[in-house]
Motif scaffolding. Structure first.
Motif, PDB file in Angstrom:
ATOM      1  N   ASP A 219      35.565  48.260  35.826  1.00 56.87           N
ATOM      2  CA  ASP A 219      36.810  48.672  36.508  1.00 56.87           C
ATOM      3  C   ASP A 219      37.431  47.503  37.264  1.00 56.87           C
ATOM      4  O   ASP A 219      38.643  47.289  37.227  1.00 56.87           O
ATOM      5  N   ASN A 220      36.572  46.761  37.950  1.00 52.01           N
ATOM      6  CA  ASN A 220      37.086  45.620  38.712  1.00 52.01           C
ATOM      7  C   ASN A 220      37.668  44.560  37.785  1.00 52.01           C
ATOM      8  O   ASN A 220      38.703  43.961  38.093  1.00 52.01           O
ATOM      9  N   LEU A 221      37.000  44.362  36.646  1.00 50.20           N
ATOM     10  CA  LEU A 221      37.515  43.364  35.689  1.00 50.20           C
ATOM     11  C   LEU A 221      38.900  43.749  35.182  1.00 50.20           C
ATOM     12  O   LEU A 221      39.781  42.896  35.049  1.00 50.20           O
ATOM     13  N   THR A 222      39.085  45.048  34.926  1.00 50.19           N
ATOM     14  CA  THR A 222      40.396  45.514  34.437  1.00 50.19           C
ATOM     15  C   THR A 222      41.473  45.180  35.475  1.00 50.19           C
ATOM     16  O   THR A 222      42.543  44.661  35.147  1.00 50.19           O
ATOM     17  N   GLN A 223      41.149  45.433  36.746  1.00 51.22           N
ATOM     18  CA  GLN A 223      42.130  45.135  37.817  1.00 51.22           C
ATOM     19  C   GLN A 223      42.404  43.639  37.916  1.00 51.22           C
ATOM     20  O   GLN A 223      43.547  43.212  38.089  1.00 51.22           O
ATOM     21  N   ILE A 224      41.324  42.864  37.794  1.00 47.70           N
ATOM     22  CA  ILE A 224      41.473  41.403  37.895  1.00 47.70           C
ATOM     23  C   ILE A 224      42.337  40.889  36.742  1.00 47.70           C
ATOM     24  O   ILE A 224      43.248  40.069  36.934  1.00 47.70           O
ATOM     25  N   ASP A 225      42.076  41.397  35.543  1.00 44.99           N
ATOM     26  CA  ASP A 225      42.849  40.933  34.374  1.00 44.99           C
ATOM     27  C   ASP A 225      44.339  41.257  34.531  1.00 44.99           C
ATOM     28  O   ASP A 225      45.190  40.486  34.115  1.00 44.99           O
ATOM     29  N   LYS A 226      44.619  42.396  35.156  1.00 51.62           N
ATOM     30  CA  LYS A 226      46.039  42.760  35.391  1.00 51.62           C
ATOM     31  C   LYS A 226      46.691  41.726  36.315  1.00 51.62           C
ATOM     32  O   LYS A 226      47.829  41.307  36.111  1.00 51.62           O
ATOM     33  N   LEU A 227      45.949  41.341  37.359  1.00 55.40           N
ATOM     34  CA  LEU A 227      46.505  40.359  38.312  1.00 55.40           C
ATOM     35  C   LEU A 227      46.709  38.993  37.639  1.00 55.40           C
ATOM     36  O   LEU A 227      47.695  38.309  37.886  1.00 55.40           O
ATOM     37  N   ILE A 228      45.760  38.621  36.771  1.00 54.12           N
ATOM     38  CA  ILE A 228      45.893  37.333  36.068  1.00 54.12           C
ATOM     39  C   ILE A 228      47.126  37.382  35.149  1.00 54.12           C
ATOM     40  O   ILE A 228      47.903  36.418  35.088  1.00 54.12           O
ATOM     41  N   ALA A 229      47.312  38.517  34.477  1.00 56.87           N
ATOM     42  CA  ALA A 229      48.483  38.656  33.588  1.00 56.87           C
ATOM     43  C   ALA A 229      49.773  38.537  34.406  1.00 56.87           C
ATOM     44  O   ALA A 229      50.752  37.905  33.977  1.00 56.87           O
ATOM     45  N   GLN A 230      49.753  39.117  35.607  1.00 54.88           N
ATOM     46  CA  GLN A 230      50.921  39.037  36.506  1.00 54.88           C
ATOM     47  C   GLN A 230      51.212  37.569  36.879  1.00 54.88           C
ATOM     48  O   GLN A 230      52.362  37.129  36.841  1.00 54.88           O
ATOM     49  N   LEU A 231      50.157  36.838  37.184  1.00 52.38           N
ATOM     50  CA  LEU A 231      50.300  35.412  37.537  1.00 52.38           C
ATOM     51  C   LEU A 231      50.891  34.632  36.364  1.00 52.38           C
ATOM     52  O   LEU A 231      51.797  33.801  36.537  1.00 52.38           O
ATOM     53  N   GLU A 232      50.387  34.910  35.154  1.00 55.38           N
ATOM     54  CA  GLU A 232      50.871  34.186  33.965  1.00 55.38           C
ATOM     55  C   GLU A 232      52.344  34.502  33.718  1.00 55.38           C
ATOM     56  O   GLU A 232      53.122  33.625  33.348  1.00 55.38           O
ATOM     57  N   LYS A 233      52.706  35.759  33.970  1.00 55.35           N
ATOM     58  CA  LYS A 233      54.104  36.152  33.759  1.00 55.35           C
ATOM     59  C   LYS A 233      55.012  35.438  34.774  1.00 55.35           C
ATOM     60  O   LYS A 233      56.047  34.888  34.413  1.00 55.35           O
ATOM     61  N   GLN A 234      54.555  35.441  36.031  1.00 53.16           N
ATOM     62  CA  GLN A 234      55.350  34.786  37.094  1.00 53.16           C
ATOM     63  C   GLN A 234      55.589  33.306  36.784  1.00 53.16           C
ATOM     64  O   GLN A 234      56.640  32.755  37.057  1.00 53.16           O
ATOM     65  N   ASN A 235      54.561  32.657  36.240  1.00 51.60           N
ATOM     66  CA  ASN A 235      54.635  31.203  36.038  1.00 51.60           C
ATOM     67  C   ASN A 235      54.957  30.819  34.610  1.00 51.60           C
ATOM     68  O   ASN A 235      55.090  29.627  34.321  1.00 51.60           O
ATOM     69  N   ASP A 236      55.003  31.805  33.736  1.00 49.91           N
ATOM     70  CA  ASP A 236      55.287  31.566  32.332  1.00 49.91           C
ATOM     71  C   ASP A 236      54.352  30.498  31.747  1.00 49.91           C
ATOM     72  O   ASP A 236      54.796  29.540  31.103  1.00 49.91           O
ATOM     73  N   ASP A 237      53.071  30.638  32.067  1.00 51.66           N
ATOM     74  CA  ASP A 237      52.098  29.682  31.544  1.00 51.66           C
ATOM     75  C   ASP A 237      50.711  30.324  31.518  1.00 51.66           C
ATOM     76  O   ASP A 237      50.486  31.376  32.124  1.00 51.66           O
ATOM     77  N   ASP A 238      49.790  29.640  30.847  1.00 49.85           N
ATOM     78  CA  ASP A 238      48.419  30.105  30.780  1.00 49.85           C
ATOM     79  C   ASP A 238      47.752  29.915  32.155  1.00 49.85           C
ATOM     80  O   ASP A 238      47.964  28.884  32.807  1.00 49.85           O
ATOM     81  N   ALA A 239      46.928  30.897  32.568  1.00 48.29           N
ATOM     82  CA  ALA A 239      46.372  30.854  33.921  1.00 48.29           C
ATOM     83  C   ALA A 239      45.516  29.599  34.163  1.00 48.29           C
ATOM     84  O   ALA A 239      45.554  29.019  35.248  1.00 48.29           O
ATOM     85  N   SER A 240      44.761  29.179  33.135  1.00 50.36           N
ATOM     86  CA  SER A 240      43.895  28.011  33.351  1.00 50.36           C
ATOM     87  C   SER A 240      44.743  26.763  33.607  1.00 50.36           C
ATOM     88  O   SER A 240      44.392  25.901  34.415  1.00 50.36           O
ATOM     89  N   ILE A 241      45.886  26.693  32.918  1.00 48.32           N
ATOM     90  CA  ILE A 241      46.779  25.539  33.123  1.00 48.32           C
ATOM     91  C   ILE A 241      47.403  25.612  34.523  1.00 48.32           C
ATOM     92  O   ILE A 241      47.518  24.598  35.209  1.00 48.32           O
ATOM     93  N   ILE A 242      47.731  26.824  34.945  1.00 48.19           N
ATOM     94  CA  ILE A 242      48.331  26.980  36.285  1.00 48.19           C
ATOM     95  C   ILE A 242      47.358  26.433  37.343  1.00 48.19           C
ATOM     96  O   ILE A 242      47.734  25.647  38.206  1.00 48.19           O
ATOM     97  N   VAL A 243      46.067  26.818  37.232  1.00 46.37           N
ATOM     98  CA  VAL A 243      45.096  26.381  38.243  1.00 46.37           C
ATOM     99  C   VAL A 243      44.956  24.857  38.222  1.00 46.37           C
ATOM    100  O   VAL A 243      44.997  24.207  39.276  1.00 46.37           O
TER     101      VAL A 243
END
Ligand code: BGO
Length: 270
Positions: A219-243
């Motif tokens: 359950d926690n992973l599902t929530q975390i993945d949603k937040l990561i997807a939100q971050l990628e959408k905001q930045n229009d990039d892959d999360a690993s590249i953002i970090v």
């Protein structure tokens, strides 16, 4: 006996420093389950003995290579009393990436700025005191191959073991910190992840690191993945590249303020 972990990029002078600290009091074995060499030794200083563990030379702490996995597992699971990171000052920007990774762990940390003898030749000036203040951790200057600064290093190891020095958090921009803290709050509920490493694990999850995913409930992973997807959408990039971009932004800021190269000074004044 207190344990000190020695890390650094390959060719930063880590082996030279390890040998200088431990002298003949060292032995070589293998890391458990793998054929990677493990060197350990004892530093004897002011009637005390400290265990020094030489970690494989790495540029980063992802789970993608055996050397990086060995280094991060030791730092996270064995929880050394002090982490000493050796930095080659002639390649300071590249070496600082590992420093940012280790700073995120929020453990007792000490930096060794090595290759000081090369700086004058290459006309590089580094304001070490200001970097130390900004990062919140002590920095010792050495020229390890010339045995310069090693007494200061031993003294600082003793001092940092007596009074631990924890790095500042790398403050990213507000929207990134916002998502990071939401992931952190979810990770707070996870018993398998040690208290002090939670922010680091949250960042690793954003980077797409699979290693910690198995320790986290579905359950926690599902929530975390949603937040990561939100971050990628905001930045229009892959999360690993953002970090990694955020870390490089931090390094560029530090180097822009405190590292001066003569040829660059000339170029700008032309
Ligand atoms: C060779 N200054 C300078 N100038 N060189 C240094 C310093 C320093 O402060 N500290 C270390 N070195 P390692 P890793 C070499 O081996 O400790 C040198 O990978 C050579 N070898 O002497 O091995 C050190 O463990 C032939 O250089 O690093 C070594 O982190 C010619 O940096 C190298 C010239 O150090 C890497 C250098 C056969």
């Amino acid at each position: 006996m207190k344990t000190v972990a020695l890390c650094g990029n390959p060719n930063s002078g880590k082996t030279t420093i390890f040998n200088a600290l431990t002298g003949s009091h060292q032995h070589v074995g293998n890391w458990p389950g793998v054929t990677v060499e493990k060197k350990e030794g004892k530093l004897k200083y002011n009637d005390e003995e400290y265990r020094i563990v030489d970690l494989p030379g790495t540029y980063s702490l992802t789970a993608n290579s055996m050397d990086e996995r060995i280094a991060r597992d030791f730092l996270i699971k064995d929880n050394p009393d002090l982490i000493v990171v050796v930095v080659d000052q002639t390649n300071i920007e590249r070496n600082m990436y590992l420093v940012t990774e280790i700073m995120e762990m929020q453990k007792n940390t000490l930096l060794v700025f090595n290759m000081s003898d090369e700086l004058e030749k290459r006309q590089i000036k580094i304001d070490i005191n200001s970097i130390s203040k900004e990062l919140g951790i002590p920095i010792v200057k050495t020229s390890a191959n010339k045995k310069i600064g090693l007494e200061d290093l031993k003294k600082q190891i003793e001092g940092s073991l007596k009074s631990p020095q924890y790095p500042e958090n790398l403050n990213y921009d507000e929207s990134f910190e916002n998502i990071l803290s939401q992931i952190n709050n979810i990770i707070e509920q996870e018993k398998n992840i040690s208290e002090k490493s939670k922010r680091w694990v949250s960042l690793k999850l954003i980077e797409g690191d699979v290693e910690f995913r198995e320790d986290i409930s579905k359950d926690n992973l599902t929530q975390i993945d949603k937040l990561i997807a939100q971050l990628e959408k905001q930045n229009d990039d892959d999360a690993s590249i953002i970090v990694s971009e955020k870390k490089y932004d931090f390094i560029t800021k530090i180097s822009g303020k405190y590292v001066k190269r003569k040829n660059l000074v000339n170029n700008t004044s032309d």
